[in-house]
Motif scaffolding. Structure first.
Motif, PDB file in Angstrom:
ATOM      1  N   PRO A 139       0.833  -1.204   0.000  1.00 30.21           N
ATOM      2  CA  PRO A 139       0.000   0.000   0.000  1.00 30.21           C
ATOM      3  C   PRO A 139       0.872   1.261   0.000  1.00 30.21           C
ATOM      4  O   PRO A 139       1.856   1.349   0.736  1.00 30.21           O
ATOM      5  N   ILE A 140       0.504   2.217  -0.833  1.00 27.18           N
ATOM      6  CA  ILE A 140       1.233   3.483  -0.918  1.00 27.18           C
ATOM      7  C   ILE A 140       0.224   4.609  -0.748  1.00 27.18           C
ATOM      8  O   ILE A 140      -0.797   4.645  -1.425  1.00 27.18           O
ATOM      9  N   ARG A 141       0.531   5.538   0.170  1.00 22.90           N
ATOM     10  CA  ARG A 141      -0.351   6.682   0.390  1.00 22.90           C
ATOM     11  C   ARG A 141       0.067   7.832  -0.502  1.00 22.90           C
ATOM     12  O   ARG A 141       1.236   8.189  -0.563  1.00 22.90           O
ATOM     13  N   THR A 142      -0.914   8.421  -1.184  1.00 24.92           N
ATOM     14  CA  THR A 142      -0.637   9.590  -2.009  1.00 24.92           C
ATOM     15  C   THR A 142      -1.614  10.698  -1.626  1.00 24.92           C
ATOM     16  O   THR A 142      -2.743  10.435  -1.216  1.00 24.92           O
ATOM     17  N   ASP A 143      -1.158  11.935  -1.752  1.00 26.35           N
ATOM     18  CA  ASP A 143      -1.970  13.091  -1.413  1.00 26.35           C
ATOM     19  C   ASP A 143      -2.788  13.551  -2.616  1.00 26.35           C
ATOM     20  O   ASP A 143      -2.316  13.514  -3.745  1.00 26.35           O
ATOM     21  N   ILE A 144      -3.991  14.002  -2.357  1.00 23.62           N
ATOM     22  CA  ILE A 144      -4.818  14.621  -3.382  1.00 23.62           C
ATOM     23  C   ILE A 144      -4.564  16.124  -3.314  1.00 23.62           C
ATOM     24  O   ILE A 144      -4.577  16.714  -2.234  1.00 23.62           O
ATOM     25  N   LEU A 145      -4.316  16.763  -4.454  1.00 23.44           N
ATOM     26  CA  LEU A 145      -4.030  18.194  -4.537  1.00 23.44           C
ATOM     27  C   LEU A 145      -2.857  18.614  -3.660  1.00 23.44           C
ATOM     28  O   LEU A 145      -2.850  19.699  -3.091  1.00 23.44           O
ATOM     29  N   ALA A 146      -1.855  17.754  -3.522  1.00 23.59           N
ATOM     30  CA  ALA A 146      -0.639  18.029  -2.752  1.00 23.59           C
ATOM     31  C   ALA A 146      -0.943  18.427  -1.321  1.00 23.59           C
ATOM     32  O   ALA A 146      -0.189  19.160  -0.693  1.00 23.59           O
ATOM     33  N   SER A 147      -2.059  17.942  -0.762  1.00 25.89           N
ATOM     34  CA  SER A 147      -2.494  18.347   0.575  1.00 25.89           C
ATOM     35  C   SER A 147      -2.806  17.128   1.430  1.00 25.89           C
ATOM     36  O   SER A 147      -3.212  16.092   0.928  1.00 25.89           O
ATOM     37  N   ASP A 148      -2.625  17.304   2.733  1.00 25.87           N
ATOM     38  CA  ASP A 148      -2.990  16.256   3.676  1.00 25.87           C
ATOM     39  C   ASP A 148      -4.429  16.424   4.164  1.00 25.87           C
ATOM     40  O   ASP A 148      -5.114  15.452   4.435  1.00 25.87           O
ATOM     41  N   LEU A 149      -4.869  17.692   4.295  1.00 24.85           N
ATOM     42  CA  LEU A 149      -6.189  17.975   4.848  1.00 24.85           C
ATOM     43  C   LEU A 149      -6.935  19.008   4.020  1.00 24.85           C
ATOM     44  O   LEU A 149      -6.322  19.912   3.455  1.00 24.85           O
ATOM     45  N   ALA A 150      -8.245  18.872   3.985  1.00 21.37           N
ATOM     46  CA  ALA A 150      -9.129  19.925   3.494  1.00 21.37           C
ATOM     47  C   ALA A 150      -9.854  20.457   4.723  1.00 21.37           C
ATOM     48  O   ALA A 150     -10.455  19.696   5.486  1.00 21.37           O
ATOM     49  N   VAL A 151      -9.774  21.773   4.919  1.00 23.21           N
ATOM     50  CA  VAL A 151     -10.323  22.407   6.114  1.00 23.21           C
ATOM     51  C   VAL A 151     -11.266  23.522   5.657  1.00 23.21           C
ATOM     52  O   VAL A 151     -10.908  24.309   4.785  1.00 23.21           O
ATOM     53  N   TRP A 152     -12.467  23.582   6.253  1.00 16.98           N
ATOM     54  CA  TRP A 152     -13.394  24.630   5.840  1.00 16.98           C
ATOM     55  C   TRP A 152     -14.323  25.010   6.977  1.00 16.98           C
ATOM     56  O   TRP A 152     -14.534  24.264   7.918  1.00 16.98           O
ATOM     57  N   ASN A 153     -14.848  26.225   6.865  1.00 22.53           N
ATOM     58  CA  ASN A 153     -15.957  26.687   7.684  1.00 22.53           C
ATOM     59  C   ASN A 153     -16.869  27.511   6.780  1.00 22.53           C
ATOM     60  O   ASN A 153     -16.736  27.435   5.560  1.00 22.53           O
TER      61      ASN A 153
END
Length: 107
Positions: free
Chosen positions: A43-57
């Motif tokens: 298993p290999i982990r890859t980031d979506i959009l070069a990001s680890d987290l999506a944060v919003w309010n």
């Protein structure tokens, strides 16, 4: 001394807690992909959009890359600068060192 994977998960957890305590909603942006190497599935982990987290309010949307090593920021900054995103999306690198407050660097 702990290994890299455990340290990465710990810093990711601290970043999630940091943003949730400020009233943000948080979602991980990592995907597990299975790769065959020498007749084994790895298993290999890859980031979506070069990001680890999506944060919003209700006021902003942030793509966040989490780092634990202060000398490792330049690689994340370079990946963020290559992304073509609307101006309403903030790109942030959050630096979490042991026993210190998180530092936030906007790209």
């Amino acid at each position: 001394m702990s290994n890299k994977i455990a340290k990465g998960r710990r810093t990711l957890k601290k970043a999630i807690e940091y943003y949730q305590n400020k009233g943000y909603s948080v979602e991980k942006l990592e995907v597990n992909k299975m790769t065959f190497i020498k007749n084994r599935i790895i298993p290999i982990r890859t980031d979506i959009l070069a990001s680890d987290l999506a944060v919003w309010n209700d006021r902003e949307f942030i793509l966040c890359q989490v780092r634990s090593n202060p000398t490792d920021i330049s690689k994340a900054r370079h990946k963020f600068e290559e992304l073509k995103l609307p101006s309403c999306v903030k790109k942030v690198i959050i630096l979490i060192e042991n026993r210190k407050q998180p530092k936030i660097v906007e790209v």
